[in-house]
Design a protein around this motif. Structure first.
Motif, short mmCIF file in Angstrom:
data_model
loop_
_atom_site.label_atom_id
_atom_site.label_comp_id
_atom_site.label_asym_id
_atom_site.label_seq_id
_atom_site.Cartn_x
_atom_site.Cartn_y
_atom_site.Cartn_z
N PHE A 1 36.99 -4.91 -5.76
CA PHE A 1 35.55 -4.35 -5.78
C PHE A 1 35.96 -3.25 -6.59
O PHE A 1 36.11 -2.13 -5.92
CB PHE A 1 34.48 -4.98 -4.97
CG PHE A 1 34.91 -6.05 -4.53
CD1 PHE A 1 33.66 -7.59 -4.87
CD2 PHE A 1 35.53 -7.16 -2.95
CE1 PHE A 1 33.24 -8.64 -4.46
CE2 PHE A 1 34.88 -8.01 -2.98
CZ PHE A 1 34.99 -9.08 -3.47
N VAL A 2 34.59 -2.84 -7.34
CA VAL A 2 34.90 -2.21 -8.42
C VAL A 2 33.24 -0.95 -8.36
O VAL A 2 32.41 -1.97 -8.78
CB VAL A 2 35.19 -1.80 -9.73
CG1 VAL A 2 35.36 -0.30 -9.88
CG2 VAL A 2 36.24 -2.57 -9.92
N GLU A 3 33.43 0.17 -7.74
CA GLU A 3 32.03 0.58 -7.79
C GLU A 3 32.14 1.63 -8.64
O GLU A 3 32.75 2.21 -8.98
CB GLU A 3 30.85 0.58 -6.47
CG GLU A 3 29.41 1.28 -6.85
CD GLU A 3 29.14 1.08 -4.73
OE1 GLU A 3 27.87 1.04 -4.68
OE2 GLU A 3 30.07 1.28 -3.78
N ARG A 4 30.96 2.35 -8.95
CA ARG A 4 31.19 2.89 -9.78
C ARG A 4 31.30 4.56 -9.21
O ARG A 4 32.19 5.20 -10.20
CB ARG A 4 28.54 4.14 -10.15
CG ARG A 4 28.00 3.63 -11.27
CD ARG A 4 26.99 3.52 -11.26
NE ARG A 4 27.07 4.75 -12.03
CZ ARG A 4 27.54 4.81 -13.42
NH1 ARG A 4 27.24 3.95 -14.09
NH2 ARG A 4 27.67 6.15 -14.17
N GLU A 5 31.79 4.95 -8.20
CA GLU A 5 32.53 6.11 -7.64
C GLU A 5 33.63 5.48 -6.57
O GLU A 5 33.52 6.30 -5.66
CB GLU A 5 31.37 7.44 -7.07
CG GLU A 5 30.13 7.56 -8.01
CD GLU A 5 28.84 8.69 -7.68
OE1 GLU A 5 28.94 8.29 -5.97
OE2 GLU A 5 28.54 8.73 -8.63
N SER A 6 33.68 4.39 -6.73
CA SER A 6 34.49 3.57 -5.09
C SER A 6 34.94 2.69 -5.61
O SER A 6 34.60 1.76 -6.38
CB SER A 6 34.04 4.11 -4.40
OG SER A 6 32.85 3.51 -4.14
N PHE A 7 36.19 2.06 -5.14
CA PHE A 7 36.16 1.33 -4.68
C PHE A 7 36.65 0.57 -2.92
O PHE A 7 36.60 1.18 -2.48
CB PHE A 7 38.01 1.02 -5.05
CG PHE A 7 38.16 1.88 -6.05
CD1 PHE A 7 38.39 0.57 -7.08
CD2 PHE A 7 38.64 2.65 -6.89
CE1 PHE A 7 38.76 1.06 -8.94
CE2 PHE A 7 38.96 3.29 -7.58
CZ PHE A 7 38.93 3.05 -9.02
N LEU A 8 36.04 -1.00 -3.67
CA LEU A 8 36.30 -1.90 -1.97
C LEU A 8 37.14 -2.49 -2.24
O LEU A 8 37.88 -3.42 -2.35
CB LEU A 8 35.26 -2.79 -2.07
CG LEU A 8 34.68 -3.17 -0.26
CD1 LEU A 8 35.08 -3.18 0.66
CD2 LEU A 8 33.79 -4.22 -0.53
N ILE A 9 38.45 -2.83 -1.28
CA ILE A 9 39.47 -3.04 -0.95
C ILE A 9 39.85 -3.76 0.72
O ILE A 9 39.77 -2.85 1.58
CB ILE A 9 41.00 -2.49 -1.50
CG1 ILE A 9 40.38 -1.67 -3.06
CG2 ILE A 9 42.17 -2.75 -1.28
CD1 ILE A 9 41.61 -0.81 -3.93
N LEU A 10 40.39 -4.57 0.13
CA LEU A 10 40.65 -5.13 2.27
C LEU A 10 41.79 -4.19 2.40
O LEU A 10 42.52 -3.72 1.98
CB LEU A 10 41.31 -6.41 2.18
CG LEU A 10 41.26 -7.92 3.33
CD1 LEU A 10 40.20 -7.76 3.75
CD2 LEU A 10 41.63 -8.65 3.32
N ASN B 1 33.23 -6.25 -10.34
CA ASN B 1 32.40 -5.23 -10.40
C ASN B 1 31.56 -5.16 -8.93
O ASN B 1 31.04 -7.15 -8.96
CB ASN B 1 31.36 -4.99 -11.27
CG ASN B 1 32.50 -4.71 -12.64
OD1 ASN B 1 33.07 -3.35 -12.54
ND2 ASN B 1 32.44 -4.48 -13.59
N LEU B 2 31.30 -4.63 -8.20
CA LEU B 2 29.86 -4.57 -7.10
C LEU B 2 28.93 -4.57 -8.28
O LEU B 2 28.54 -3.54 -8.75
CB LEU B 2 30.47 -3.65 -6.12
CG LEU B 2 31.33 -3.71 -4.77
CD1 LEU B 2 31.98 -2.40 -4.26
CD2 LEU B 2 30.98 -5.47 -4.69
N PRO B 3 27.21 -4.47 -7.36
CA PRO B 3 26.24 -5.02 -7.99
C PRO B 3 26.12 -2.85 -7.32
O PRO B 3 26.59 -2.77 -6.61
CB PRO B 3 25.30 -5.05 -7.17
CG PRO B 3 25.91 -5.80 -5.87
CD PRO B 3 27.25 -5.74 -6.81
N SER B 4 24.57 -2.74 -8.20
CA SER B 4 24.12 -0.94 -8.63
C SER B 4 23.94 -1.22 -6.58
O SER B 4 23.39 -2.14 -5.86
CB SER B 4 23.34 -0.65 -8.89
OG SER B 4 22.34 -1.17 -8.83
#
Length: 199
Positions: free
Chosen positions: A182-191, A134-137
């Motif tokens: 990485f998971v955020e409320r409305e998006s993902f962060l992926i290499l 999870n990513l922080p807010s």
């Protein structure tokens, strides 16, 4: 009519509301925002006009009107407003993160794949991401006052001594390893290396 935008974020864990007002013209000595005790509204005064702002919960538990005044010449006015807890529904205080997914959900489910809704191309194949976090807010930096006595990016002393070990989080950026999503409320962060058919 006043030309402005505003953002009011309810922060039940620290019992406050972050209020940010952006104006189209610079503030003056007479620009201010007032909040009456126990009110769910703030009133903005600027250039001889006024406007009411609806807040997500009642604020200002004190006996006196709360006044926010910016430095003249600025385009933004902001402040943190204390909540009136007696009128805040208990669900605001006890509820968790209501995101549609979490790192835990994705980690315990069957292997996750991502595809394009328009052409059905597979962007991230099953099993490509082996760990989810999870990513922080997005406002975590503003919240650091509540959980650090020495912020991680306050490393003036280490720099003066020639040490680069405690490099600022802002200088390093967020490090993303292959196979980790990485998971955020409305998006993902992926290499990018984990993604297929992406230009």
């Amino acid at each position: 009519m006043l030309d402005f935008t505003f953002y009011a974020e309810l922060l039940p864990n620290i019992q406050s509301i972050n209020l940010l007002i952006s104006l189209s013209s610079p503030t003056t000595a007479f620009t201010r925002t007032t909040i009456d005790p126990g009110s769910s509204f703030a009133t903005l005064y600027h250039n001889g006009e006024s406007a009411s702002l609806i807040l997500p919960a009642p604020v200002n538990p004190g006996k006196w009107q709360l006044v926010l005044k910016p430095t003249p010449g600025e385009l933004n006015l902001s402040g943190r407003l204390p909540l009136l807890l007696s009128s805040l529904p208990i669900t605001y205080i006890t509820r968790g993160n209501n995101a549609p997914w979490s790192a835990r959900d994705l980690s315990t489910s069957t292997p996750v794949s991502f595809g394009c809704r328009s052409c059905s191309a597979v962007l991230i194949p099953n099993g490509q991401i082996t760990q989810w976090k999870n990513l922080p807010s997005s406002n975590w930096v503003e919240m650091m006052d509540f959980w650090h006595c020495h912020k991680p990016f306050d490393n003036t002393q280490q720099k003066s001594q020639g040490s680069s070990q405690n490099q600022s989080l802002f200088e390093k950026g967020l490090v993303v390893d292959q196979g980790i999503g990485f998971v955020e409320r409305e998006s993902f962060l992926i290499l990018v290396k984990d993604c297929k058919a992406v230009k």
